[in-house]
Design an enzyme around this catalytic site. Structure first.
Site, PDB file in Angstrom:
ATOM      1  N   GLU A 175       0.813  -1.235   0.000  1.00  0.00           N
ATOM      2  CA  GLU A 175       0.000   0.000   0.000  1.00  0.00           C
ATOM      3  C   GLU A 175       0.842   1.278   0.000  1.00  0.00           C
ATOM      4  O   GLU A 175       0.607   2.196   0.796  1.00  0.00           O
ATOM      5  CB  GLU A 175      -0.955   0.001   1.203  1.00  0.00           C
ATOM      6  CG  GLU A 175      -1.993  -1.097   1.127  1.00  0.00           C
ATOM      7  CD  GLU A 175      -3.086  -1.028   2.186  1.00  0.00           C
ATOM      8  OE1 GLU A 175      -4.105  -1.708   2.016  1.00  0.00           O
ATOM      9  OE2 GLU A 175      -2.913  -0.290   3.186  1.00  0.00           O
ATOM     10  N   GLU A 294      -5.816  -8.378  -0.367  1.00  0.00           N
ATOM     11  CA  GLU A 294      -6.551  -8.028   0.862  1.00  0.00           C
ATOM     12  C   GLU A 294      -8.002  -7.799   0.473  1.00  0.00           C
ATOM     13  O   GLU A 294      -8.287  -6.911  -0.330  1.00  0.00           O
ATOM     14  CB  GLU A 294      -5.994  -6.763   1.545  1.00  0.00           C
ATOM     15  CG  GLU A 294      -4.655  -6.952   2.217  1.00  0.00           C
ATOM     16  CD  GLU A 294      -4.232  -5.750   3.059  1.00  0.00           C
ATOM     17  OE1 GLU A 294      -5.116  -5.091   3.654  1.00  0.00           O
ATOM     18  OE2 GLU A 294      -3.021  -5.465   3.108  1.00  0.00           O
TER      19      GLU A 294
END
Length: 502
Positions: A175, A294
């Site tokens: 991320e 995710e």
């Protein structure tokens, strides 16, 4: 009570793709009680000689999880992998800035590899591209995968691991588009470091596969531009681009909530389009696949997490307790992943134990199954084979954010080796059962093995360590005659209809 009707055709030649078993992967981060007090609790009555809880191992094995992402997550962007190897008494205690916790490093990569072997999973290892870079990344690949005769491979041997771990799948950071990320970068900054890390990692071990970071979620202001820029820099050196997405029902609108998998579907299509644009731009023959590493429901624990004291070891963070409607959305999301089996090759339910997880544990107490455990288990166990393109005609509804939401969310998976077909189906209707008629004309001499149903009258019903009111039953009424399956899908239900050769 009116019963609506939906029809479906499944044909063995209508193939989407062979499902990569890794779409039933999961994730364990050094966060909250995922590791300490989750998979690892020395002194627990069920702990083995290494401190790993056997009851948790059994619940994970039941899920048949083929790959587990580790060690993060936001955690990895501040993690020095060397802290977690070698003699435990010499390992440093560190401040984890990602989750404002103290990391003891009692468990590191070698212990985690041991645990993964016990549950029958391979590891998807993430490298730190936040506070670190290409040097630490290449050293970690050398430590894990090089046989012997070099500094880091010999260090692994000195730590008691003669054979290399042979980790195949690696994440290039986590991320990095997020301002919350330790070492956050622009798309150009990240694209450059990811490209150089990818090169040196593959020079150490050319057999590995690499996942480059896509957007942290679809609502990021840089979404799409981020993917295009990052792939522009890394396309020739990576194999997958990641997607992350969590959903919640903060507005308490069940009909709208259960339609969110349509947004997930659109997200996947968007990233495929961006990847293929870069492919065309580069005149490349290589196709980039997707790693949805995710995904889950995550919102129940948000307020409780604000009250947690910082700088403790393994605080109870992100401990969502899932209800029945969450299990239905998870079912819809699993079906969505299967529908994109041609491009989504890895997916990780985030996470696995205690932290937004299907499995919960109590200190010195039991381990138990959350509501979302069941659709995930059914998909993993029965969803192996070829995803078949479903031709569906279903009544539809409109919700706050969506129009033409089909009441029936469904797909079929054909396992040629076992001569089995499994139909996964969610009925989103809040009032009525749905009569499903499924044409299976290309499957001769098949019978219904079983029709599993997960249903409950209360969409907010949860399970706990003391009781499990939300559990599947095997009393579904599916029948097969004249090459047609007919089944009643109860209102708001997850269904698994298994067909086998006579």
């Amino acid at each position: 009570m009116a019963t609506k009707k939906a029809t479906m055709i499944i044909e063995k030649d209508f193939k989407i793709a062979e499902i990569d078993k890794r779409i039933y992967g999961s994730f364990i981060e050094h966060l909250g009680r995922a590791v300490y007090g989750g998979i690892y609790e020395p002194g627990h009555p069920q702990a083995d000689e290494n401190g790993f809880r056997q009851d948790v191992i059994e619940l994970v094995k039941e899920l048949q999880v083929p790959i587990i992402r580790y060690p993060g997550g936001n955690f990895v962007s501040g993690y020095n992998w060397e802290d977690g190897v070698g003699p435990k008494e010499q390992r440093p205690r560190r401040l984890d800035l990602a989750w404002k916790s103290v990391e003891t490093n009692e468990i590191g990569l070698n212990e985690f590899m041991d645990w993964a072997k016990m549950v029958g999973a391979e590891v998807n290892m993430a490298v730190n591209l936040g506070t670190r870079g290409i040097d630490a990344a290449r050293n970690l690949v050398e430590y894990c995968n090089h046989p012997s005769g070099s500094y880091y491979s010999d260090l692994r041997i000195a730590h008691g691991y003669k054979e290399p771990h042979k980790i195949k799948t690696w994440c290039l950071g986590n991320e990095m588009d997020g301002p919350w990320q330790i070492g956050h970068k622009t798309a150009v900054e990240y694209g450059r470091i990811a490209c150089e890390a990818a090169k040196v990692m593959k020079w150490v071990d050319p057999t590995i596969e690499l996942v480059v970071c896509g957007s942290s979620n679809r609502n990021m202001p840089t979404f799409a531009e981020w993917e295009a820029t990052v792939l522009d820099h890394t396309y020739d050196h990576v194999d997958y681009i990641s997607l992350h997405q969590y959903y919640g029902n903060r507005d308490n609108d069940t009909a709208n909530y259960l339609a969110l998998s349509l947004e997930m579907d659109d997200f996947i299509r968007s990233v495929v389009a961006i990847a293929d644009y870069v492919k065309a731009k580069k005149r490349s023959k290589k196709t980039i696949h997707l790693s949805f590493d995710e995904w889950n429901v995550w919102y129940h624990s948000n307020e409780a997490d604000k009250l947690i004291e910082p700088w403790t070891v393994a605080p109870p963070l992100l401990e969502d307790i899932y209800n029945f409607e969450d299990a239905l959305l998870v079912g819809c999301m699993l079906i969505t992943l299967m529908k994109h089996a041609d491009r989504v090759k890895i997916a990780c339910l985030a996470q696995l134990v205690n932290v937004i997880a299907p499995i919960m544990t109590e200190k010195n107490g039991p381990a138990w199954k959350q509501t979302i455990y069941y659709p995930f288990m059914h998909a993993s166990v029965y969803g192996r084979g070829v995803a078949l393109h479903p031709v569906i005609s279903s009544p539809k509804y409109d919700s706050k954010d969506f129009t033409d939401v089909p009441y029936l969310e469904s797909i079929a998976v054909y396992n040629e080796e076992k001569e089995e077909v499994t139909i996964f189906a969610v009925n989103r209707d809040m009032e009525d059962a749905l009569l499903l008629e499924c044409d299976v004309r290309s499957f001769e001499d098949y019978r219904v093995i079983e029709h599993i149903v997960l249903e409950h009258d209360n969409v907010k019903q949860t399970n706990s360590a003391q009781s499990s009111p939300v559990v599947p039953h095997r009393n579904g009424d599916a029948q097969l005659s004249d090459r047609k399956v007919s089944a009643t899908l109860p209102k708001l239900s997850w269904n698994v209809i298994r067909l086998g050769k006579r």
